[in-house]
Design an enzyme around this catalytic site. Sequence first.
Site, short mmCIF file in Angstrom:
data_model
loop_
_atom_site.label_atom_id
_atom_site.label_comp_id
_atom_site.label_asym_id
_atom_site.label_seq_id
_atom_site.Cartn_x
_atom_site.Cartn_y
_atom_site.Cartn_z
N CYS A 1 0.84 -1.20 0.00
CA CYS A 1 0.00 0.00 0.00
C CYS A 1 0.87 1.25 0.00
O CYS A 1 0.66 2.17 -0.80
CB CYS A 1 -0.92 -0.04 1.22
SG CYS A 1 -2.16 1.26 1.27
N CYS A 2 1.89 1.29 0.87
CA CYS A 2 2.79 2.45 0.91
C CYS A 2 3.57 2.58 -0.41
O CYS A 2 3.81 3.70 -0.87
CB CYS A 2 3.79 2.32 2.06
SG CYS A 2 3.18 2.79 3.68
N CYS B 1 7.64 4.01 5.82
CA CYS B 1 6.80 3.76 4.66
C CYS B 1 7.58 3.30 3.45
O CYS B 1 7.02 2.77 2.49
CB CYS B 1 6.00 5.02 4.30
SG CYS B 1 7.04 6.41 3.78
N CYS C 1 -1.16 8.39 7.60
CA CYS C 1 -2.50 8.03 7.12
C CYS C 1 -3.37 7.58 8.29
O CYS C 1 -2.89 6.89 9.20
CB CYS C 1 -2.40 6.91 6.10
SG CYS C 1 -1.55 7.36 4.58
N CYS D 1 -3.41 3.96 9.69
CA CYS D 1 -2.12 3.44 10.17
C CYS D 1 -1.52 4.33 11.25
O CYS D 1 -0.31 4.26 11.50
CB CYS D 1 -1.15 3.32 9.00
SG CYS D 1 -1.76 2.27 7.67
FE1 SF4 Z 1 -1.43 2.74 2.96
FE2 SF4 Z 1 -1.13 3.00 5.62
FE3 SF4 Z 1 0.95 3.34 3.93
FE4 SF4 Z 1 -1.02 5.14 4.06
S1 SF4 Z 1 0.45 4.61 5.69
S2 SF4 Z 1 -0.08 4.38 2.22
S3 SF4 Z 1 -2.84 3.81 4.35
S4 SF4 Z 1 -0.19 1.42 4.36
#
Ligand code: SF4
Length: 233
Positions: A120-121, A229, A203, A206
């Site tokens: 996701c990151c 991240c 985010c 998280c």
């Molecule tokens: Fe995704 Fe969490 Fe990374 Fe944001 S901090 S990009 S929601 S995994």
Amino acid sequence: MTTATGTDALRALAQGAGRDLEEASASEILTWAAETFGRRLCVTSSMEDAVVAHLASRALPGIDVVFLDTGYHFPETIGTRDAVQAVMDVNVITLTPRLSVAEQDAEYGPRLHDRDPDLCCAMRKVAPLDAGLENYDAWVTGLRRDESPTRANTPVVAFDEKRRKVKISPIARWTQEDVEQYVAEHGVLTNPLLMDGYGSVGCAPCTRRLLAGEDTRAGRWSGRGKTECGIHT
Ligand code: SF4
């Protein structure tokens, strides 16, 4: 795009500056950066606070401030970004991922951040930043050595081999108290969540509030075995 020769020159420049500026103040480091790179310099900001953007705007008025809008931010973070653009002498540039959150959910399933936060990151933070930094030779971060053990050796100036850019961390040697003092002295904008129990703001899915005695970044990806991240690793 940086040429091979340009890359070698930037690497040598960064290595020399990292040695020469280790004891310099944040303002001195940013003055050097502004004089060296001009408009090929940008600041990246998570909009946790505007300390580095404020420092950089004094060295280079109108400097680009790059913000990653992952689609998962707290409303307070978006509000901080808008306030920074409104009141500071900077040019805020918002970068977005290739996929919207809805598109990512459709392609990878909902709540990817719970199942594979690294992926996701990578898609929502690292890839957009890598693309956005192509327009610059150097970027300024707000990394500090006291934030977490993984950041304890952060150089004030280094060469970012992955992106082939000079990476500048002018407040690397600052403490949390230094930040708070600068905010108070200069009336710098901060994310309201810092007054609501959060030590670091990322985010929403998280990020949690801190417990007593925790490092400022302990509320990020809590319980997921993840501390960064991928932008800075
Ligand atoms: Fe995704 Fe969490 Fe990374 Fe944001 S901090 S990009 S929601 S995994």
